[in-house]
Design a protein around this motif. Structure first.
Motif, PDB file in Angstrom:
ATOM      1  N   PHE A 166       0.832  -1.205   0.000  1.00 58.24           N
ATOM      2  CA  PHE A 166       0.000   0.000   0.000  1.00 58.24           C
ATOM      3  C   PHE A 166       0.865   1.254   0.000  1.00 58.24           C
ATOM      4  O   PHE A 166       0.578   2.212  -0.720  1.00 58.24           O
ATOM      5  CB  PHE A 166      -0.947   0.003   1.199  1.00 58.24           C
ATOM      6  N   LYS A 167       1.934   1.247   0.793  1.00 56.55           N
ATOM      7  CA  LYS A 167       2.809   2.418   0.861  1.00 56.55           C
ATOM      8  C   LYS A 167       3.477   2.681  -0.481  1.00 56.55           C
ATOM      9  O   LYS A 167       3.562   3.820  -0.930  1.00 56.55           O
ATOM     10  CB  LYS A 167       3.867   2.241   1.945  1.00 56.55           C
ATOM     11  N   SER A 168       3.945   1.616  -1.142  1.00 60.19           N
ATOM     12  CA  SER A 168       4.600   1.800  -2.445  1.00 60.19           C
ATOM     13  C   SER A 168       3.623   2.347  -3.479  1.00 60.19           C
ATOM     14  O   SER A 168       4.000   3.152  -4.330  1.00 60.19           O
ATOM     15  CB  SER A 168       5.236   0.503  -2.917  1.00 60.19           C
ATOM     16  N   ARG A 169       2.367   1.925  -3.407  1.00 61.80           N
ATOM     17  CA  ARG A 169       1.352   2.440  -4.338  1.00 61.80           C
ATOM     18  C   ARG A 169       0.989   3.888  -4.003  1.00 61.80           C
ATOM     19  O   ARG A 169       0.828   4.722  -4.888  1.00 61.80           O
ATOM     20  CB  ARG A 169       0.094   1.577  -4.296  1.00 61.80           C
ATOM     21  N   ALA A 170       0.857   4.166  -2.718  1.00 61.45           N
ATOM     22  CA  ALA A 170       0.438   5.510  -2.296  1.00 61.45           C
ATOM     23  C   ALA A 170       1.514   6.550  -2.572  1.00 61.45           C
ATOM     24  O   ALA A 170       1.195   7.712  -2.812  1.00 61.45           O
ATOM     25  CB  ALA A 170       0.079   5.495  -0.810  1.00 61.45           C
ATOM     26  N   GLN A 200      -4.364   2.354   9.991  1.00 64.67           N
ATOM     27  CA  GLN A 200      -3.025   2.082   9.461  1.00 64.67           C
ATOM     28  C   GLN A 200      -2.838   2.739   8.098  1.00 64.67           C
ATOM     29  O   GLN A 200      -1.791   3.336   7.822  1.00 64.67           O
ATOM     30  CB  GLN A 200      -2.787   0.580   9.343  1.00 64.67           C
ATOM     31  N   MET A 201      -3.858   2.644   7.251  1.00 60.57           N
ATOM     32  CA  MET A 201      -3.771   3.260   5.929  1.00 60.57           C
ATOM     33  C   MET A 201      -3.678   4.781   6.065  1.00 60.57           C
ATOM     34  O   MET A 201      -2.907   5.425   5.342  1.00 60.57           O
ATOM     35  CB  MET A 201      -4.982   2.856   5.091  1.00 60.57           C
ATOM     36  N   HIS A 202      -4.434   5.340   7.004  1.00 59.17           N
ATOM     37  CA  HIS A 202      -4.397   6.786   7.202  1.00 59.17           C
ATOM     38  C   HIS A 202      -3.017   7.219   7.705  1.00 59.17           C
ATOM     39  O   HIS A 202      -2.492   8.253   7.281  1.00 59.17           O
ATOM     40  CB  HIS A 202      -5.494   7.202   8.181  1.00 59.17           C
ATOM     41  N   GLU A 203      -2.421   6.443   8.603  1.00 60.05           N
ATOM     42  CA  GLU A 203      -1.080   6.767   9.088  1.00 60.05           C
ATOM     43  C   GLU A 203      -0.056   6.743   7.958  1.00 60.05           C
ATOM     44  O   GLU A 203       0.843   7.590   7.912  1.00 60.05           O
ATOM     45  CB  GLU A 203      -0.663   5.788  10.189  1.00 60.05           C
ATOM     46  N   ILE A 204      -0.189   5.798   7.045  1.00 57.45           N
ATOM     47  CA  ILE A 204       0.727   5.729   5.898  1.00 57.45           C
ATOM     48  C   ILE A 204       0.577   6.978   5.044  1.00 57.45           C
ATOM     49  O   ILE A 204       1.573   7.593   4.632  1.00 57.45           O
ATOM     50  CB  ILE A 204       0.482   4.446   5.083  1.00 57.45           C
ATOM     51  N   LEU A 243       2.659  12.347   3.316  1.00 58.09           N
ATOM     52  CA  LEU A 243       2.469  13.798   3.221  1.00 58.09           C
ATOM     53  C   LEU A 243       3.513  14.538   4.040  1.00 58.09           C
ATOM     54  O   LEU A 243       4.064  15.548   3.592  1.00 58.09           O
ATOM     55  CB  LEU A 243       1.059  14.186   3.686  1.00 58.09           C
ATOM     56  N   ASN A 244       3.804  14.047   5.247  1.00 58.06           N
ATOM     57  CA  ASN A 244       4.831  14.679   6.080  1.00 58.06           C
ATOM     58  C   ASN A 244       6.198  14.605   5.415  1.00 58.06           C
ATOM     59  O   ASN A 244       6.968  15.565   5.465  1.00 58.06           O
ATOM     60  CB  ASN A 244       4.888  14.022   7.462  1.00 58.06           C
ATOM     61  N   ALA A 245       6.508  13.476   4.804  1.00 61.45           N
ATOM     62  CA  ALA A 245       7.797  13.322   4.121  1.00 61.45           C
ATOM     63  C   ALA A 245       7.915  14.295   2.949  1.00 61.45           C
ATOM     64  O   ALA A 245       9.011  14.757   2.634  1.00 61.45           O
ATOM     65  CB  ALA A 245       7.967  11.885   3.642  1.00 61.45           C
TER      66      ALA A 245
END
Length: 101
Positions: free
Chosen positions: A9-13, A39-43, A48-50
């Motif tokens: 999910f992280k790689s896709r997002a 968990q998805m919201h935290e990712i 966004l923070n990064a």
């Protein structure tokens, strides 16, 4: 969510645009009824923070801080200082107006 699913999910997002991530941030801040949603919201928030973008949570905290600052003027000492500043400003403005005549 398993770690493999989380990584996927992280790689896709990470491929999403900032506007799409902001939309997802808004959606998940409202519709988080399951631990997997959190968990998805935290990712999404981490991505966004990064990227240096503000999340919904950060924007809300900024609004609360600004509101707290504005309430500090409503204390008796804050009102007194605001009245003193207003009085001094009106004196300065009246002297400026008199010198212009």
């Amino acid at each position: 969510m398993s770690s493999a699913d989380s990584i996927f999910f992280k790689s896709r997002a990470e491929c999403f645009s900032n506007s799409k991530l902001h939309s997802l941030d808004k959606y998940w801040s409202i519709n988080n009824s399951h631990p997997m949603h959190n968990q998805m919201h935290e990712i999404i928030e981490n991505i966004l923070n990064a990227r240096g973008e503000k999340t919904i949570k950060q924007s809300r905290l900024d609004l609360v801080r600004n509101f707290e600052r504005s309430l500090s003027i409503s204390t008796p000492m804050g009102r007194l200082s605001a009245n003193i500043i207003s009085f001094i400003s009106s004196l300065v403005m009246s002297k400026v107006n008199l010198t212009n005549l």
